[in-house]
Design a protein around this motif. Structure first.
Motif, short mmCIF file in Angstrom:
data_model
loop_
_atom_site.label_atom_id
_atom_site.label_comp_id
_atom_site.label_asym_id
_atom_site.label_seq_id
_atom_site.Cartn_x
_atom_site.Cartn_y
_atom_site.Cartn_z
N LEU A 20 0.84 -1.20 0.00
CA LEU A 20 0.00 0.00 0.00
C LEU A 20 0.87 1.25 0.00
N LEU A 21 1.94 1.20 0.77
CA LEU A 21 2.88 2.33 0.81
C LEU A 21 4.29 1.83 0.51
N GLU A 22 4.94 2.52 -0.40
CA GLU A 22 6.35 2.20 -0.69
C GLU A 22 7.16 3.48 -0.63
N LEU A 23 8.28 3.40 0.03
CA LEU A 23 9.23 4.51 0.04
C LEU A 23 10.49 4.03 -0.67
N HIS A 24 10.97 4.86 -1.58
CA HIS A 24 12.18 4.51 -2.32
C HIS A 24 13.22 5.60 -2.13
N GLY A 25 14.23 5.29 -1.37
CA GLY A 25 15.35 6.23 -1.20
C GLY A 25 14.93 7.58 -0.65
N LEU A 26 13.90 7.58 0.20
CA LEU A 26 13.35 8.86 0.70
C LEU A 26 14.39 9.58 1.57
N SER A 27 14.60 10.84 1.26
CA SER A 27 15.66 11.59 1.96
C SER A 27 15.24 13.02 2.22
N LYS A 28 15.66 13.55 3.37
CA LYS A 28 15.43 14.97 3.66
C LYS A 28 16.69 15.55 4.27
N GLN A 29 17.14 16.60 3.65
CA GLN A 29 18.35 17.28 4.10
C GLN A 29 17.93 18.61 4.71
N PHE A 30 18.34 18.89 5.92
CA PHE A 30 18.15 20.22 6.51
C PHE A 30 19.54 20.85 6.61
N GLY A 31 19.90 21.71 5.70
CA GLY A 31 21.26 22.25 5.69
C GLY A 31 22.26 21.10 5.60
N GLY A 32 23.15 21.00 6.56
CA GLY A 32 24.14 19.93 6.54
C GLY A 32 23.66 18.63 7.16
N LEU A 33 22.42 18.61 7.63
CA LEU A 33 21.94 17.42 8.37
C LEU A 33 21.06 16.53 7.48
N ALA A 34 21.45 15.25 7.36
CA ALA A 34 20.60 14.30 6.64
C ALA A 34 19.61 13.72 7.65
N ALA A 35 18.44 14.37 7.78
CA ALA A 35 17.46 13.95 8.80
C ALA A 35 16.88 12.59 8.46
N VAL A 36 16.62 12.35 7.19
CA VAL A 36 16.22 11.02 6.70
C VAL A 36 17.10 10.76 5.49
N ASP A 37 17.68 9.56 5.44
CA ASP A 37 18.75 9.31 4.48
C ASP A 37 18.53 8.00 3.72
N GLY A 38 17.90 8.10 2.57
CA GLY A 38 17.75 6.92 1.70
C GLY A 38 16.87 5.83 2.28
N LEU A 39 15.70 6.23 2.77
CA LEU A 39 14.81 5.25 3.42
C LEU A 39 14.00 4.46 2.39
N ASP A 40 14.16 3.14 2.43
CA ASP A 40 13.36 2.23 1.61
C ASP A 40 12.44 1.45 2.55
N LEU A 41 11.20 1.28 2.10
CA LEU A 41 10.25 0.60 2.99
C LEU A 41 9.00 0.23 2.20
N ALA A 42 8.38 -0.88 2.55
CA ALA A 42 7.13 -1.26 1.87
C ALA A 42 6.17 -1.82 2.92
N ILE A 43 4.97 -1.25 2.97
CA ILE A 43 3.97 -1.71 3.95
C ILE A 43 2.80 -2.35 3.21
N PRO A 44 2.59 -3.66 3.43
CA PRO A 44 1.46 -4.32 2.77
C PRO A 44 0.13 -3.89 3.39
N PRO A 45 -0.95 -3.98 2.63
CA PRO A 45 -2.25 -3.62 3.18
C PRO A 45 -2.60 -4.48 4.39
N GLY A 46 -3.21 -3.87 5.38
CA GLY A 46 -3.68 -4.61 6.54
C GLY A 46 -2.67 -4.72 7.66
N GLU A 47 -1.47 -4.23 7.41
CA GLU A 47 -0.42 -4.36 8.43
C GLU A 47 -0.49 -3.22 9.46
N VAL A 48 -0.05 -3.52 10.69
CA VAL A 48 0.27 -2.44 11.63
C VAL A 48 1.79 -2.38 11.67
N ARG A 49 2.34 -1.28 11.14
CA ARG A 49 3.79 -1.11 11.06
C ARG A 49 4.25 -0.07 12.06
#
Ligand code: ATP
Ligand code: MG
Length: 257
Positions: free
Chosen positions: A3-32
């Motif tokens: 249902l949800l897929e993240l591919h290399g999700l990243s957020k940079q705040f200035g010099g800070l990599a707050a989220v760095d290359g996040l991959d993830l997949a959540i199937p329907p019906g799951e509690v993640r």
């Protein structure tokens, strides 16, 4: 299909990599669950998924569609909703009015329409009302519908914010620290409501929470972030015994045990 897929999700705040290359997949019906020490990037990840922040890099695929960088109301309209912080609720409104306002504010017409109650047909009005009452009944707070939000006990205010998210009829519900600040009884009540939301309303759940007992009790699968990167993923049992997780929590490892 996830249902949800993240591919290399990243957020940079200035010099800070707050989220760095996040991959993830959540199937329907799951509690993640999404856990990790303070500052690991959990809320930032949620903010990118729900359209509060634009990712610096990477993609968010929801229900087979690329929703990367869409504004929050567009994301909500696609039935991906998140709970609102207490600061988002209308303290002087009744519980019922808060739910109706959430629907308009986050999904439909503009803010003033929702507050001033204009430009709605009788039919639309009836439909909202029915939907709202059904949601309150489901959450066990229908008898509080005419109470002013600010007069409710804390636990009930938080359950109401769950209602504000559910009225958008989400396929995926994201909860950022749903039981923070709650006592034992309120925590149990909220966890029960979250489970029922998955079981009876077929809503997939993605939650961030520091209360490890609650996380371990409720989640099918847990993703662990540390300094913006995924360091582990697995069942609660696997996560509890994972050396990398224990190390990430070093100094606070009694939270995991
Ligand atoms: N808008 C922002 N501007 C700059 N830095 C930010 C911003 N939002 C978050 N950060 C930083 O990004 C990092 C990740 O923060 P985030 O709030 O995502 O962590 P978290 O895992 O949710 O932590 P907590 O468990 O304490 O809620 C932190 O170092 C934080 O200071
Ligand atoms: Mg956070």
């Amino acid at each position: 299909m996830a249902l949800l897929e993240l591919h290399g999700l990243s957020k940079q705040f200035g010099g800070l990599a707050a989220v760095d290359g996040l991959d993830l997949a959540i199937p329907p019906g799951e509690v993640r669950g999404l856990i990790g020490p303070n500052g690991a990037g959990k809320t930032t990840a949620f903010n990118m998924i729900s359209g509060v922040y634009k990712p610096t890099k990477g993609r968010v695929i929801f229900d087979g569609k690329d929703i990367t960088g869409l504004p929050a109301h567009e994301v909500a309209r696609r039935q991906l909703s998140r709970t609102f912080q207490l600061t988002t609720l209308f303290r002087e409104f009744t519980v019922l009015r808060n739910l109706l306002a959430a629907y308009h504010l986050f999904c439909k017409a503009g803010f003033w329409n929702s507050v001033l109650n204009t430009s709605r047909s009788k039919k639309e009005e009836d439909q909202f009302m029915e939907n709202a009452l059904e949601t309150l009944r489901f959450l066990g707070i229908e008898d509080l519908k005419n109470e002013i939000a600010k007069n409710l006990p804390y636990g009930h205010q938080r359950v109401m914010t769950l209602g504000m998210a559910l009225i958008l009829r989400p396929k995926l519900l994201m909860l950022d620290e749903p039981v923070s600040g709650m006592n034992l009884q309120e925590t149990k009540n909220m966890m029960d409501k979250i489970k029922e939301t998955r079981d009876k309303k077929n809503v997939t759940i993605f939650l961030v929470e520091h209360n490890m007992k609650a996380v371990m009790d409720i989640c099918d699968c847990i993703t662990v972030l540390s300094f913006g990167k995924k360091i582990a993923e697995g069942t609660p049992q696997e996560i509890k015994t994972n050396p990398a997780v224990i190390e990430a929590y070093l100094g606070v490892e009694d939270h995991v045990a």
